[in-house]
Design a protein around this motif. Structure first.
Motif, mmCIF file in Angstrom:
data_model
loop_
_atom_site.group_PDB
_atom_site.id
_atom_site.type_symbol
_atom_site.label_atom_id
_atom_site.label_comp_id
_atom_site.label_asym_id
_atom_site.label_seq_id
_atom_site.Cartn_x
_atom_site.Cartn_y
_atom_site.Cartn_z
ATOM 1 N N UNK A 176 -1.279 2.312 15.071
ATOM 2 C CA UNK A 176 0.112 1.937 14.766
ATOM 3 C C UNK A 176 0.265 1.215 13.439
ATOM 4 N N UNK A 177 -0.842 0.938 12.762
ATOM 5 C CA UNK A 177 -0.751 0.269 11.471
ATOM 6 C C UNK A 177 -1.186 1.220 10.372
ATOM 7 N N UNK A 178 -0.609 1.043 9.228
ATOM 8 C CA UNK A 178 -0.963 1.843 8.065
ATOM 9 C C UNK A 178 -1.574 0.881 7.060
ATOM 10 N N UNK A 179 -2.786 1.194 6.619
ATOM 11 C CA UNK A 179 -3.458 0.289 5.696
ATOM 12 C C UNK A 179 -2.870 0.476 4.303
ATOM 13 N N UNK A 180 -2.340 -0.590 3.763
ATOM 14 C CA UNK A 180 -1.729 -0.530 2.433
ATOM 15 C C UNK A 180 -2.800 -0.672 1.358
ATOM 16 N N UNK A 181 -2.411 -0.357 0.149
ATOM 17 C CA UNK A 181 -3.328 -0.511 -0.985
ATOM 18 C C UNK A 181 -3.736 -1.972 -1.147
ATOM 19 N N UNK A 182 -2.811 -2.882 -0.884
ATOM 20 C CA UNK A 182 -3.095 -4.310 -0.998
ATOM 21 C C UNK A 182 -4.203 -4.727 -0.031
ATOM 22 N N UNK A 183 -4.126 -4.260 1.210
ATOM 23 C CA UNK A 183 -5.149 -4.594 2.213
ATOM 24 C C UNK A 183 -6.487 -3.980 1.807
ATOM 25 N N UNK A 184 -6.468 -2.754 1.310
ATOM 26 C CA UNK A 184 -7.709 -2.110 0.860
ATOM 27 C C UNK A 184 -8.350 -2.912 -0.270
ATOM 28 N N UNK A 185 -7.525 -3.362 -1.221
ATOM 29 C CA UNK A 185 -8.041 -4.143 -2.340
ATOM 30 C C UNK A 185 -8.607 -5.476 -1.873
ATOM 31 N N UNK A 186 -7.919 -6.154 -0.954
ATOM 32 C CA UNK A 186 -8.420 -7.427 -0.427
ATOM 33 C C UNK A 186 -9.755 -7.237 0.274
ATOM 34 N N UNK A 187 -9.876 -6.158 1.040
ATOM 35 C CA UNK A 187 -11.121 -5.880 1.762
ATOM 36 C C UNK A 187 -12.256 -5.615 0.785
ATOM 37 N N UNK A 188 -11.981 -4.849 -0.246
ATOM 38 C CA UNK A 188 -12.991 -4.571 -1.262
ATOM 39 C C UNK A 188 -13.429 -5.856 -1.947
ATOM 40 N N UNK A 189 -12.473 -6.725 -2.260
ATOM 41 C CA UNK A 189 -12.808 -7.999 -2.905
ATOM 42 C C UNK A 189 -13.641 -8.887 -1.977
#
Length: 68
Positions: A47-60
């Motif tokens: 039910x959640x869509x991973x945003x670019x912001x969340x992807x970037x935070x995870x990578x960091x």
């Protein structure tokens, strides 16, 4: 007063928005699961869509952890 033509927003849409915003601010997915009342983590993930912001935070986070 002239009425604006807004599209209908459902409760279900608000739940998706809540889930995404919680992830955006860094809430663990298990916390999001509990907040939404899902019994299964798979339901929360679906039910959640991973945003670019969340992807970037995870990578960091990973980058900082392994200190590249």
């Amino acid at each position: 007063m002239k009425y604006l033509n807004f599209s209908k927003i459902t409760v279900h849409s608000f739940r998706h928005t809540l889930a995404l915003l919680l992830l955006e601010v860094g809430a663990p997915i298990k916390t999001v699961q509990a907040q939404l009342g899902h019994k299964d983590i798979q339901t929360t993930g679906t039910s959640t869509h991973v945003s670019e912001s969340v992807k970037e935070k995870t990578t960091k986070l990973l980058h900082d952890y392994i200190q590249f």
